[in-house]
Design a protein around this motif. Sequence first.
Motif, PDB file in Angstrom:
ATOM      1  N   PRO A 184    -105.163 -38.030  22.180  1.00 24.61           N
ATOM      2  CA  PRO A 184    -103.993 -38.519  21.446  1.00 24.61           C
ATOM      3  C   PRO A 184    -102.733 -37.730  21.775  1.00 24.61           C
ATOM      4  O   PRO A 184    -102.794 -36.612  22.298  1.00 24.61           O
ATOM      5  N   VAL A 185    -101.604 -38.335  21.458  1.00 30.03           N
ATOM      6  CA  VAL A 185    -100.336 -37.615  21.509  1.00 30.03           C
ATOM      7  C   VAL A 185    -100.384 -36.595  20.387  1.00 30.03           C
ATOM      8  O   VAL A 185    -100.925 -36.856  19.307  1.00 30.03           O
ATOM      9  N   ARG A 186     -99.799 -35.433  20.616  1.00 28.82           N
ATOM     10  CA  ARG A 186     -99.881 -34.350  19.639  1.00 28.82           C
ATOM     11  C   ARG A 186     -98.474 -33.906  19.248  1.00 28.82           C
ATOM     12  O   ARG A 186     -97.657 -33.593  20.105  1.00 28.82           O
ATOM     13  N   ILE A 187     -98.191 -33.914  17.942  1.00 28.65           N
ATOM     14  CA  ILE A 187     -96.929 -33.385  17.432  1.00 28.65           C
ATOM     15  C   ILE A 187     -97.243 -32.040  16.799  1.00 28.65           C
ATOM     16  O   ILE A 187     -98.050 -31.952  15.875  1.00 28.65           O
ATOM     17  N   VAL A 188     -96.598 -30.994  17.328  1.00 26.27           N
ATOM     18  CA  VAL A 188     -96.861 -29.632  16.876  1.00 26.27           C
ATOM     19  C   VAL A 188     -95.654 -29.123  16.097  1.00 26.27           C
ATOM     20  O   VAL A 188     -94.516 -29.259  16.540  1.00 26.27           O
ATOM     21  N   VAL A 189     -95.914 -28.532  14.944  1.00 26.79           N
ATOM     22  CA  VAL A 189     -94.883 -27.914  14.109  1.00 26.79           C
ATOM     23  C   VAL A 189     -95.095 -26.408  14.182  1.00 26.79           C
ATOM     24  O   VAL A 189     -96.212 -25.928  13.974  1.00 26.79           O
ATOM     25  N   PHE A 190     -94.025 -25.664  14.480  1.00 27.04           N
ATOM     26  CA  PHE A 190     -94.128 -24.214  14.598  1.00 27.04           C
ATOM     27  C   PHE A 190     -93.700 -23.566  13.287  1.00 27.04           C
ATOM     28  O   PHE A 190     -92.539 -23.644  12.885  1.00 27.04           O
ATOM     29  N   ARG A 191     -94.644 -22.928  12.614  1.00 21.86           N
ATOM     30  CA  ARG A 191     -94.443 -22.408  11.262  1.00 21.86           C
ATOM     31  C   ARG A 191     -93.405 -21.298  11.178  1.00 21.86           C
ATOM     32  O   ARG A 191     -92.483 -21.347  10.366  1.00 21.86           O
ATOM     33  N   ARG A 192     -93.529 -20.266  11.965  1.00 23.66           N
ATOM     34  CA  ARG A 192     -92.665 -19.087  11.811  1.00 23.66           C
ATOM     35  C   ARG A 192     -91.184 -19.373  12.035  1.00 23.66           C
ATOM     36  O   ARG A 192     -90.348 -18.927  11.261  1.00 23.66           O
ATOM     37  N   PRO A 193     -90.790 -20.128  13.081  1.00 20.24           N
ATOM     38  CA  PRO A 193     -89.360 -20.420  13.238  1.00 20.24           C
ATOM     39  C   PRO A 193     -88.787 -21.255  12.088  1.00 20.24           C
ATOM     40  O   PRO A 193     -87.640 -21.067  11.687  1.00 20.24           O
ATOM     41  N   ILE A 194     -89.600 -22.157  11.547  1.00 14.99           N
ATOM     42  CA  ILE A 194     -89.119 -22.976  10.427  1.00 14.99           C
ATOM     43  C   ILE A 194     -88.976 -22.120   9.180  1.00 14.99           C
ATOM     44  O   ILE A 194     -87.978 -22.204   8.464  1.00 14.99           O
ATOM     45  N   GLU A 195     -89.965 -21.272   8.906  1.00 14.97           N
ATOM     46  CA  GLU A 195     -89.877 -20.394   7.733  1.00 14.97           C
ATOM     47  C   GLU A 195     -88.681 -19.450   7.833  1.00 14.97           C
ATOM     48  O   GLU A 195     -88.058 -19.119   6.829  1.00 14.97           O
ATOM     49  N   ALA A 196     -88.349 -19.018   9.052  1.00 13.97           N
ATOM     50  CA  ALA A 196     -87.218 -18.115   9.231  1.00 13.97           C
ATOM     51  C   ALA A 196     -85.885 -18.785   8.894  1.00 13.97           C
ATOM     52  O   ALA A 196     -84.931 -18.110   8.510  1.00 13.97           O
ATOM     53  N   ARG A 197     -85.818 -20.106   9.012  1.00 17.13           N
ATOM     54  CA  ARG A 197     -84.575 -20.830   8.733  1.00 17.13           C
ATOM     55  C   ARG A 197     -84.450 -21.296   7.291  1.00 17.13           C
ATOM     56  O   ARG A 197     -83.372 -21.702   6.873  1.00 17.13           O
ATOM     57  N   ALA A 198     -85.539 -21.281   6.538  1.00 14.43           N
ATOM     58  CA  ALA A 198     -85.520 -21.783   5.165  1.00 14.43           C
ATOM     59  C   ALA A 198     -85.252 -20.664   4.172  1.00 14.43           C
ATOM     60  O   ALA A 198     -85.807 -19.573   4.293  1.00 14.43           O
ATOM     61  N   ASN A 199     -84.401 -20.958   3.198  1.00 13.51           N
ATOM     62  CA  ASN A 199     -84.096 -19.980   2.149  1.00 13.51           C
ATOM     63  C   ASN A 199     -85.047 -20.063   0.971  1.00 13.51           C
ATOM     64  O   ASN A 199     -85.231 -19.091   0.252  1.00 13.51           O
ATOM     65  N   ASP A 200     -85.604 -21.244   0.725  1.00 17.78           N
ATOM     66  CA  ASP A 200     -86.517 -21.424  -0.402  1.00 17.78           C
ATOM     67  C   ASP A 200     -87.505 -22.546  -0.084  1.00 17.78           C
ATOM     68  O   ASP A 200     -87.461 -23.140   0.998  1.00 17.78           O
ATOM     69  N   GLU A 201     -88.399 -22.812  -1.019  1.00 16.19           N
ATOM     70  CA  GLU A 201     -89.458 -23.809  -0.824  1.00 16.19           C
ATOM     71  C   GLU A 201     -88.893 -25.213  -0.624  1.00 16.19           C
ATOM     72  O   GLU A 201     -89.400 -25.992   0.189  1.00 16.19           O
ATOM     73  N   ALA A 202     -87.829 -25.559  -1.345  1.00 14.44           N
ATOM     74  CA  ALA A 202     -87.229 -26.894  -1.218  1.00 14.44           C
ATOM     75  C   ALA A 202     -86.622 -27.091   0.168  1.00 14.44           C
ATOM     76  O   ALA A 202     -86.772 -28.153   0.782  1.00 14.44           O
ATOM     77  N   GLU A 203     -85.941 -26.071   0.666  1.00 15.81           N
ATOM     78  CA  GLU A 203     -85.356 -26.177   2.004  1.00 15.81           C
ATOM     79  C   GLU A 203     -86.446 -26.204   3.074  1.00 15.81           C
ATOM     80  O   GLU A 203     -86.319 -26.903   4.078  1.00 15.81           O
ATOM     81  N   LEU A 204     -87.528 -25.483   2.843  1.00 20.59           N
ATOM     82  CA  LEU A 204     -88.653 -25.504   3.772  1.00 20.59           C
ATOM     83  C   LEU A 204     -89.234 -26.916   3.860  1.00 20.59           C
ATOM     84  O   LEU A 204     -89.473 -27.428   4.952  1.00 20.59           O
ATOM     85  N   ALA A 205     -89.436 -27.548   2.719  1.00 22.37           N
ATOM     86  CA  ALA A 205     -89.968 -28.916   2.696  1.00 22.37           C
ATOM     87  C   ALA A 205     -89.011 -29.879   3.397  1.00 22.37           C
ATOM     88  O   ALA A 205     -89.444 -30.778   4.137  1.00 22.37           O
ATOM     89  N   ARG A 206     -87.697 -29.698   3.195  1.00 26.25           N
ATOM     90  CA  ARG A 206     -86.711 -30.577   3.830  1.00 26.25           C
ATOM     91  C   ARG A 206     -86.709 -30.385   5.346  1.00 26.25           C
ATOM     92  O   ARG A 206     -86.649 -31.352   6.106  1.00 26.25           O
ATOM     93  N   LEU A 207     -86.798 -29.135   5.807  1.00 31.95           N
ATOM     94  CA  LEU A 207     -86.840 -28.874   7.244  1.00 31.95           C
ATOM     95  C   LEU A 207     -88.079 -29.500   7.890  1.00 31.95           C
ATOM     96  O   LEU A 207     -87.988 -30.085   8.975  1.00 31.95           O
ATOM     97  N   ILE A 208     -89.212 -29.392   7.226  1.00 35.05           N
ATOM     98  CA  ILE A 208     -90.447 -29.998   7.751  1.00 35.05           C
ATOM     99  C   ILE A 208     -90.303 -31.506   7.801  1.00 35.05           C
ATOM    100  O   ILE A 208     -90.643 -32.152   8.798  1.00 35.05           O
ATOM    101  N   ARG A 209     -89.765 -32.091   6.726  1.00 40.25           N
ATOM    102  CA  ARG A 209     -89.574 -33.547   6.691  1.00 40.25           C
ATOM    103  C   ARG A 209     -88.661 -33.995   7.822  1.00 40.25           C
ATOM    104  O   ARG A 209     -88.983 -34.909   8.574  1.00 40.25           O
ATOM    105  N   ASP A 210     -87.512 -33.339   7.960  1.00 41.10           N
ATOM    106  CA  ASP A 210     -86.558 -33.733   8.996  1.00 41.10           C
ATOM    107  C   ASP A 210     -87.164 -33.586  10.390  1.00 41.10           C
ATOM    108  O   ASP A 210     -86.991 -34.463  11.245  1.00 41.10           O
TER     109      ASP A 210
END
Length: 147
Positions: A95-121
């Motif tokens: 299958p095609v694989r979509i990979v999400v990189f945890r550490r760079p996303i967590e570094a850009r998020a200030n709180d849990e809500a922003e983390l969820a928004r970054l993952i969604r986007d």
Amino acid sequence: MRSRVAGVRRRDRRGRGLRGPLAPPQAPVSRTRAERFGDLVDDEVRRLGARWGRELARVEFAVEQVPGVEPWFDGPVPLGQTVAPPPASGDGGRPVRIVVFRRPIEARANDEAELARLIRDLLVEEVADLLGLSPESVDPSYDTPDD
């Protein structure tokens, strides 16, 4: 000097008993950051799958800690990546694989809500790119980032 063998439990030092977990394993506070991040990704994949289930049936979603970049890499650190199977594989089963990189996303998020928004986007953008659609057509609630 005494050596300690890993995994061997000794008596407690001050007579208070052996320490155990502070919260039961089913409590949200006892989940690690990686587990909570994985839960956010799973929630978003389920939400996208409810609308695009047939199109995403052959897509595998994964979470990795960091992207593999060369030491001389001098660009922005990727937050996610779509990996297509090699065209000459012949089996057609990968299958095609979509990979999400945890550490760079967590570094850009200030709180849990922003983390969820970054993952969604990120997932909306990757799915839109994969399907050849605009992010707004994949998810009407997607807000175009201001540049």
